[in-house]
Motif scaffolding. Structure first.
Motif, PDB file in Angstrom:
ATOM      1  N   ARG A 165      35.498 -11.931  26.103  1.00 36.27           N
ATOM      2  CA  ARG A 165      34.300 -11.616  25.336  1.00 36.27           C
ATOM      3  C   ARG A 165      33.262 -10.836  26.155  1.00 36.27           C
ATOM      4  NH1 ARG A 165      32.204 -14.779  20.822  1.00 36.27           N
ATOM      5  NH2 ARG A 165      30.026 -14.254  20.609  1.00 36.27           N
ATOM      6  N   TRP A 166      33.281 -11.011  27.472  1.00 36.21           N
ATOM      7  CA  TRP A 166      32.230 -10.459  28.326  1.00 36.21           C
ATOM      8  C   TRP A 166      32.670  -9.244  29.127  1.00 36.21           C
ATOM      9  CZ3 TRP A 166      33.409 -15.593  27.674  1.00 36.21           C
ATOM     10  CH2 TRP A 166      32.459 -16.325  26.981  1.00 36.21           C
ATOM     11  N   THR A 167      33.728  -8.587  28.730  1.00 35.44           N
ATOM     12  CA  THR A 167      34.216  -7.459  29.506  1.00 35.44           C
ATOM     13  C   THR A 167      34.614  -6.308  28.593  1.00 35.44           C
ATOM     14  OG1 THR A 167      35.830  -6.757  31.166  1.00 35.44           O
ATOM     15  CG2 THR A 167      36.599  -8.319  29.522  1.00 35.44           C
ATOM     16  N   ARG A 168      34.674  -5.131  29.169  1.00 34.54           N
ATOM     17  CA  ARG A 168      35.179  -3.969  28.450  1.00 34.54           C
ATOM     18  C   ARG A 168      36.665  -3.758  28.728  1.00 34.54           C
ATOM     19  NH1 ARG A 168      30.268   0.063  29.833  1.00 34.54           N
ATOM     20  NH2 ARG A 168      28.703  -0.987  28.594  1.00 34.54           N
TER      21      ARG A 168
ATOM     22  N   TYR B 253      48.253   6.112   9.831  1.00 30.06           N
ATOM     23  CA  TYR B 253      48.175   4.756  10.352  1.00 30.06           C
ATOM     24  C   TYR B 253      46.741   4.274  10.184  1.00 30.06           C
ATOM     25  CZ  TYR B 253      52.388   6.494  12.620  1.00 30.06           C
ATOM     26  OH  TYR B 253      53.617   7.049  12.855  1.00 30.06           O
ATOM     27  N   THR B 254      46.533   2.969  10.280  1.00 32.59           N
ATOM     28  CA  THR B 254      45.193   2.410  10.150  1.00 32.59           C
ATOM     29  C   THR B 254      44.878   1.531  11.352  1.00 32.59           C
ATOM     30  OG1 THR B 254      45.430   2.370   7.747  1.00 32.59           O
ATOM     31  CG2 THR B 254      43.666   1.039   8.684  1.00 32.59           C
ATOM     32  N   LEU B 255      43.729   1.787  11.964  1.00 32.04           N
ATOM     33  CA  LEU B 255      43.167   0.898  12.984  1.00 32.04           C
ATOM     34  C   LEU B 255      42.085   0.093  12.281  1.00 32.04           C
ATOM     35  CD1 LEU B 255      42.634   3.263  16.044  1.00 32.04           C
ATOM     36  CD2 LEU B 255      43.831   1.080  16.122  1.00 32.04           C
ATOM     37  N   ARG B 256      42.191  -1.234  12.347  1.00 33.43           N
ATOM     38  CA  ARG B 256      41.169  -2.043  11.674  1.00 33.43           C
ATOM     39  C   ARG B 256      40.950  -3.355  12.409  1.00 33.43           C
ATOM     40  NH1 ARG B 256      43.160  -6.324   8.884  1.00 33.43           N
ATOM     41  NH2 ARG B 256      45.359  -6.275   8.345  1.00 33.43           N
ATOM     42  N   LYS B 257      39.742  -3.897  12.208  1.00 31.95           N
ATOM     43  CA  LYS B 257      39.406  -5.215  12.765  1.00 31.95           C
ATOM     44  C   LYS B 257      39.900  -6.279  11.787  1.00 31.95           C
ATOM     45  CE  LYS B 257      35.500  -6.191  14.745  1.00 31.95           C
ATOM     46  NZ  LYS B 257      34.074  -6.312  15.080  1.00 31.95           N
ATOM     47  N   PRO B 258      40.767  -7.178  12.230  1.00 36.85           N
ATOM     48  CA  PRO B 258      41.211  -8.239  11.325  1.00 36.85           C
ATOM     49  C   PRO B 258      40.143  -9.323  11.130  1.00 36.85           C
ATOM     50  CG  PRO B 258      42.294  -8.461  13.447  1.00 36.85           C
ATOM     51  CD  PRO B 258      41.479  -7.201  13.497  1.00 36.85           C
ATOM     52  N   SER B 259      39.151  -9.353  12.021  1.00 36.26           N
ATOM     53  CA  SER B 259      38.084 -10.351  11.912  1.00 36.26           C
ATOM     54  C   SER B 259      36.758  -9.701  12.278  1.00 36.26           C
ATOM     55  CB  SER B 259      38.347 -11.519  12.867  1.00 36.26           C
ATOM     56  OG  SER B 259      37.196 -12.315  13.001  1.00 36.26           O
ATOM     57  N   ARG B 260      35.756  -9.962  11.500  1.00 35.40           N
ATOM     58  CA  ARG B 260      34.439  -9.396  11.827  1.00 35.40           C
ATOM     59  C   ARG B 260      33.821 -10.074  13.033  1.00 35.40           C
ATOM     60  NH1 ARG B 260      30.182 -10.213   7.275  1.00 35.40           N
ATOM     61  NH2 ARG B 260      29.125  -8.940   8.796  1.00 35.40           N
ATOM     62  N   TRP B 261      34.348 -11.228  13.443  1.00 36.57           N
ATOM     63  CA  TRP B 261      33.775 -11.998  14.539  1.00 36.57           C
ATOM     64  C   TRP B 261      34.383 -11.644  15.893  1.00 36.57           C
ATOM     65  CZ3 TRP B 261      29.752 -13.381  12.199  1.00 36.57           C
ATOM     66  CH2 TRP B 261      29.795 -13.775  10.870  1.00 36.57           C
TER      67      TRP B 261
ATOM     68  N   ASP C 292      28.801  -0.606  18.547  1.00 34.97           N
ATOM     69  CA  ASP C 292      28.379  -1.995  18.369  1.00 34.97           C
ATOM     70  C   ASP C 292      27.438  -2.442  19.491  1.00 34.97           C
ATOM     71  OD1 ASP C 292      29.799  -2.210  16.015  1.00 34.97           O
ATOM     72  OD2 ASP C 292      31.468  -3.318  16.915  1.00 34.97           O
ATOM     73  N   ALA C 293      27.769  -2.065  20.720  1.00 40.71           N
ATOM     74  CA  ALA C 293      26.926  -2.439  21.869  1.00 40.71           C
ATOM     75  C   ALA C 293      25.556  -1.783  21.750  1.00 40.71           C
ATOM     76  CB  ALA C 293      27.611  -2.040  23.178  1.00 40.71           C
ATOM     77  N   ASP C 294      25.518  -0.515  21.342  1.00 38.01           N
ATOM     78  CA  ASP C 294      24.244   0.186  21.188  1.00 38.01           C
ATOM     79  C   ASP C 294      23.414  -0.434  20.069  1.00 38.01           C
ATOM     80  OD1 ASP C 294      25.009   1.915  23.195  1.00 38.01           O
ATOM     81  OD2 ASP C 294      25.483   3.600  21.853  1.00 38.01           O
ATOM     82  N   ASN C 295      24.075  -0.841  18.995  1.00 39.94           N
ATOM     83  CA  ASN C 295      23.353  -1.434  17.851  1.00 39.94           C
ATOM     84  C   ASN C 295      22.821  -2.822  18.149  1.00 39.94           C
ATOM     85  OD1 ASN C 295      23.691   0.821  16.245  1.00 39.94           O
ATOM     86  ND2 ASN C 295      25.575   0.060  15.329  1.00 39.94           N
TER      87      ASN C 295
END
Length: 143
Positions: free
Chosen positions: A106-109, A77-85, A138-141
């Protein structure tokens, strides 16, 4: 904190722990603790073990793409982001979307996971753990 509870309705079905260092952790379901880890410190597959045996394996083929290949019971199976945004991920079986993991805002985990109901809870939790790991990267970067 990068510790999470996986809930189904008002019932907690799993607890996810992302280690504060290295890419490892634990998934606890009832009284059973599953170990999740990366084969090597900076590379290699991600593995979930339960009862001393490997239950599933995941590969992140590129450091530059938000895609993970997850193998369970001989299927891939593949897990992927459909949008980079957006932070949302979709779960694909070939070209067909069979699930998703989407932040509540957007502001929560906090997130909603819609994963195949025929998957064992441990494998569903592993998929969630993998996405949380990428969100933490992503958060660390961006910090």
């Amino acid at each position: 904190s990068w510790d999470f509870a996986v809930e189904n309705g008002d019932r907690t079905v799993a607890a996810l722990d992302l280690s504060s260092w290295r890419e490892r952790g634990e998934i606890t379901i009832g009284d059973v603790t599953h170990r999740v880890y990366r084969e090597r410190q900076m590379s290699g597959d991600f593995i979930i073990e339960g009862g001393g045996r490997e239950l599933a394996r995941a590969t992140k083929p590129s450091a530059f793409r938000h895609t993970i290949s997850l193998r369970h019971q001989g299927r891939e199976y593949t897990l992927r982001k459909p949008s980079r945004w957006r932070r949302a991920f979709v779960l694909m079986d070939g070209e067909r979307q069979i699930g998703s993991i989407t932040p509540k805002s957007r502001w929560t985990r906090r997130a909603a996971a819609d994963l195949p109901p025929d998957w064992p809870v441990a494998i569903q939790a592993f998929a969630i753990w993998l996405v949380l790991l990428l969100w933490r990267r992503d958060a660390d970067n961006s910090a």
